[in-house]
Enzyme design. Structure first.
Site, PDB file in Angstrom:
ATOM      1  N   ASP A 141       0.826  -1.210   0.000  1.00 23.57           N
ATOM      2  CA  ASP A 141       0.000   0.000   0.000  1.00 23.57           C
ATOM      3  C   ASP A 141       0.855   1.252   0.000  1.00 23.57           C
ATOM      4  O   ASP A 141       0.429   2.327   0.431  1.00 23.57           O
ATOM      5  CB  ASP A 141      -0.921   0.000   1.223  1.00 23.57           C
ATOM      6  CG  ASP A 141      -2.042   1.016   1.092  1.00 23.57           C
ATOM      7  OD1 ASP A 141      -2.609   1.422   2.132  1.00 23.57           O
ATOM      8  OD2 ASP A 141      -2.356   1.437  -0.054  1.00 23.57           O
ATOM      9  N   LYS A 144       2.845   3.394  -5.653  1.00 24.91           N
ATOM     10  CA  LYS A 144       2.288   2.380  -6.559  1.00 24.91           C
ATOM     11  C   LYS A 144       3.327   1.882  -7.555  1.00 24.91           C
ATOM     12  O   LYS A 144       3.272   0.733  -7.977  1.00 24.91           O
ATOM     13  CB  LYS A 144       1.040   2.922  -7.275  1.00 24.91           C
ATOM     14  CG  LYS A 144      -0.013   3.492  -6.312  1.00 24.91           C
ATOM     15  CD  LYS A 144      -0.272   2.587  -5.103  1.00 24.91           C
ATOM     16  CE  LYS A 144      -0.940   3.343  -3.964  1.00 24.91           C
ATOM     17  NZ  LYS A 144      -0.938   2.565  -2.688  1.00 24.91           N
ATOM     18  N   ASP A 169      -3.227  -3.070  -2.553  1.00 30.76           N
ATOM     19  CA  ASP A 169      -4.285  -2.062  -2.573  1.00 30.76           C
ATOM     20  C   ASP A 169      -4.161  -1.214  -3.845  1.00 30.76           C
ATOM     21  O   ASP A 169      -3.084  -1.115  -4.440  1.00 30.76           O
ATOM     22  CB  ASP A 169      -4.179  -1.163  -1.333  1.00 30.76           C
ATOM     23  CG  ASP A 169      -5.398  -0.240  -1.178  1.00 30.76           C
ATOM     24  OD1 ASP A 169      -5.255   0.829  -0.569  1.00 30.76           O
ATOM     25  OD2 ASP A 169      -6.477  -0.593  -1.691  1.00 30.76           O
ATOM     26  N   ASN A 170      -5.247  -0.596  -4.272  1.00 29.17           N
ATOM     27  CA  ASN A 170      -5.259   0.439  -5.318  1.00 29.17           C
ATOM     28  C   ASN A 170      -4.857  -0.032  -6.708  1.00 29.17           C
ATOM     29  O   ASN A 170      -4.248   0.731  -7.471  1.00 29.17           O
ATOM     30  CB  ASN A 170      -4.330   1.591  -4.920  1.00 29.17           C
ATOM     31  CG  ASN A 170      -4.585   2.106  -3.531  1.00 29.17           C
ATOM     32  OD1 ASN A 170      -3.705   2.052  -2.667  1.00 29.17           O
ATOM     33  ND2 ASN A 170      -5.790   2.599  -3.288  1.00 29.17           N
ATOM     34  N   GLU A 199     -11.594   3.969  -1.069  1.00 28.01           N
ATOM     35  CA  GLU A 199     -11.996   4.290   0.314  1.00 28.01           C
ATOM     36  C   GLU A 199     -12.874   5.544   0.361  1.00 28.01           C
ATOM     37  O   GLU A 199     -12.605   6.537  -0.286  1.00 28.01           O
ATOM     38  CB  GLU A 199     -10.771   4.477   1.230  1.00 28.01           C
ATOM     39  CG  GLU A 199      -9.694   5.378   0.707  1.00 28.01           C
ATOM     40  CD  GLU A 199      -8.584   4.626  -0.031  1.00 28.01           C
ATOM     41  OE1 GLU A 199      -8.863   3.556  -0.592  1.00 28.01           O
ATOM     42  OE2 GLU A 199      -7.469   5.136  -0.088  1.00 28.01           O
TER      43      GLU A 199
HETATM   44  C1  LIG Z   1       9.295   3.405  -0.606  1.00 27.67           C
HETATM   45  N1  LIG Z   1       8.464   3.379   0.583  1.00 27.67           N
HETATM   46  N2  LIG Z   1       8.683   2.562   1.620  1.00 27.67           N
HETATM   47  C2  LIG Z   1       7.738   2.806   2.535  1.00 27.67           C
HETATM   48  C3  LIG Z   1       6.871   3.824   2.088  1.00 27.67           C
HETATM   49  C4  LIG Z   1       5.753   4.479   2.616  1.00 27.67           C
HETATM   50  C5  LIG Z   1       5.158   5.481   1.867  1.00 27.67           C
HETATM   51  C6  LIG Z   1       3.996   6.263   2.455  1.00 27.67           C
HETATM   52  O1  LIG Z   1       3.205   5.461   3.313  1.00 27.67           O
HETATM   53  C7  LIG Z   1       3.135   6.837   1.368  1.00 27.67           C
HETATM   54  C8  LIG Z   1       3.149   8.209   1.134  1.00 27.67           C
HETATM   55  C9  LIG Z   1       2.370   8.720   0.099  1.00 27.67           C
HETATM   56  C10 LIG Z   1       1.631   7.873  -0.727  1.00 27.67           C
HETATM   57  C11 LIG Z   1       1.639   6.491  -0.483  1.00 27.67           C
HETATM   58  C12 LIG Z   1       0.939   5.530  -1.394  1.00 27.67           C
HETATM   59  N3  LIG Z   1      -0.508   5.537  -1.357  1.00 27.67           N
HETATM   60  C13 LIG Z   1      -1.187   6.224  -2.272  1.00 27.67           C
HETATM   61  O2  LIG Z   1      -0.608   6.969  -3.074  1.00 27.67           O
HETATM   62  C14 LIG Z   1      -2.662   6.111  -2.290  1.00 27.67           C
HETATM   63  C15 LIG Z   1      -3.385   7.062  -3.017  1.00 27.67           C
HETATM   64  C16 LIG Z   1      -4.791   7.006  -3.071  1.00 27.67           C
HETATM   65  C17 LIG Z   1      -5.541   8.028  -3.855  1.00 27.67           C
HETATM   66  C18 LIG Z   1      -6.644   7.649  -4.626  1.00 27.67           C
HETATM   67  C19 LIG Z   1      -7.362   8.597  -5.341  1.00 27.67           C
HETATM   68  C20 LIG Z   1      -6.988   9.929  -5.287  1.00 27.67           C
HETATM   69  F1  LIG Z   1      -7.683  10.861  -5.971  1.00 27.67           F
HETATM   70  C21 LIG Z   1      -5.873  10.328  -4.539  1.00 27.67           C
HETATM   71  C22 LIG Z   1      -5.157   9.375  -3.819  1.00 27.67           C
HETATM   72  C23 LIG Z   1      -5.488   5.989  -2.393  1.00 27.67           C
HETATM   73  C24 LIG Z   1      -4.750   5.025  -1.679  1.00 27.67           C
HETATM   74  O3  LIG Z   1      -5.386   4.014  -1.033  1.00 27.67           O
HETATM   75  C25 LIG Z   1      -3.362   5.076  -1.635  1.00 27.67           C
HETATM   76  O4  LIG Z   1      -2.694   4.088  -0.954  1.00 27.67           O
HETATM   77  C26 LIG Z   1       2.379   5.974   0.585  1.00 27.67           C
HETATM   78  C27 LIG Z   1       5.639   5.817   0.611  1.00 27.67           C
HETATM   79  C28 LIG Z   1       6.744   5.160   0.069  1.00 27.67           C
HETATM   80  C29 LIG Z   1       7.360   4.172   0.821  1.00 27.67           C
HETATM   81 MG   LIG Z   2      -4.021   2.490  -0.498  1.00 29.39          MG
END
Ligand SMILES: Cn1ncc2cc([C@H](O)c3cccc(CNC(=O)c4cc(-c5ccc(F)cc5)cc(O)c4O)c3)ccc21
Ligand SMILES: [Mg+2]
Length: 214
Positions: A141, A144, A169-170, A199
């Protein structure tokens, strides 16, 4: 300066949930994000699919990539059998700080190890740092475009075994095209799409469950 969205979510948990009661923490976050402000938790619709896959797998060791506020972390850990462990990886310190407090509020800190850093750096260290032989379950999650490379990294590090379940997810929104192509075309995975919705929204989204065949 203004509080952050994760801080406002934490406040909603502290205000509306009962300490030590994971179900109330999950409900408080879902209520806040549905009625006050949207946030990228897996949510209650896809969360039911996550619950059912977890109950089927009953993992001893689970991995989550992308903790955010800890909503799915709590959702996963609350269903783990005694002695089972969840490792969750978060690179953003502000997210990790809130997640630690939400996990503690739910009373699940003994089942969860939150590791701060990027997945690409931490995955190769899982065996030596946490004595992990392999994972029974992985929830993807995080970014992406990292799903596919990190899955290959998990394979190369020998962290997947015959029967390991990956749940992503997603896969529709925002979408993970390279990952879907990989797991659906690889002879090493048996994949299935669980249709749901994004969600707190009516937009289509879904989870992809992929079983590693060894
Ligand atoms: C490398 N590394 N290692 C650990 C680690 C941890 C992170 C952060 O936890 C992190 C920060 C920002 C974004 C995310 C990904 N999640 C999303 O981008 C997402 C978007 C949407 C959505 C859907 C529709 C919209 F209009 C806008 C956003 C719905 C969803 O459920 C999502 O999970 C995860 C990042 C890289 C990392
Ligand atoms: Mg997600």
């Amino acid at each position: 300066t203004r509080t952050s969205r994760p801080q406002r979510i934490l406040k909603a948990v502290q205000k509306n949930a009962t300490k030590g009661d994971p179900e109330s923490v999950i409900s408080a976050i879902d209520h806040y994000c549905r009625h006050k402000e949207w946030a990228m938790n897996v949510g209650d619709d896809k969360g039911l699919i996550l619950d059912s896959v977890l109950t089927e797998v009953n993992p001893s060791t689970a991995l989550e990539l992308g903790t955010y506020c800890g909503y799915s972390t709590v959702r996963i850990a609350r269903l783990l059998s005694p002695g089972s462990k969840l490792i969750t990886v978060e690179f953003n310190p502000a997210f990790a700080a809130v997640a630690r407090q939400i996990i503690a509020y739910a009373g699940l800190q003994d089942k969860i190890t939150l590791v701060e850093g990027p997945s690409g750096d931490l995955i190769p260290k899982m065996k030596e740092r946490f004595g992990i032989k392999s994972f029974d379950f992985v929830f993807l999650d995080h970014w992406k475009d990292r799903y596919e490379p990190d899955t290959k990294l998990l394979e190369d590090c020998g962290l997947l075994k015959k029967g390991t379940v990956l749940l992503a997810d997603n896969v529709i929104c925002p979408g993970t095209p390279e990952y879907l192509k990989y797991v659906r075309n690889s002879p090493r995975y048996e994949s299935r799409y669980y249709k749901s919705n994004l969600e707190y929204s009516k937009v289509e989204d879904g989870l992809e469950k992929s079983v590693f065949l060894g």
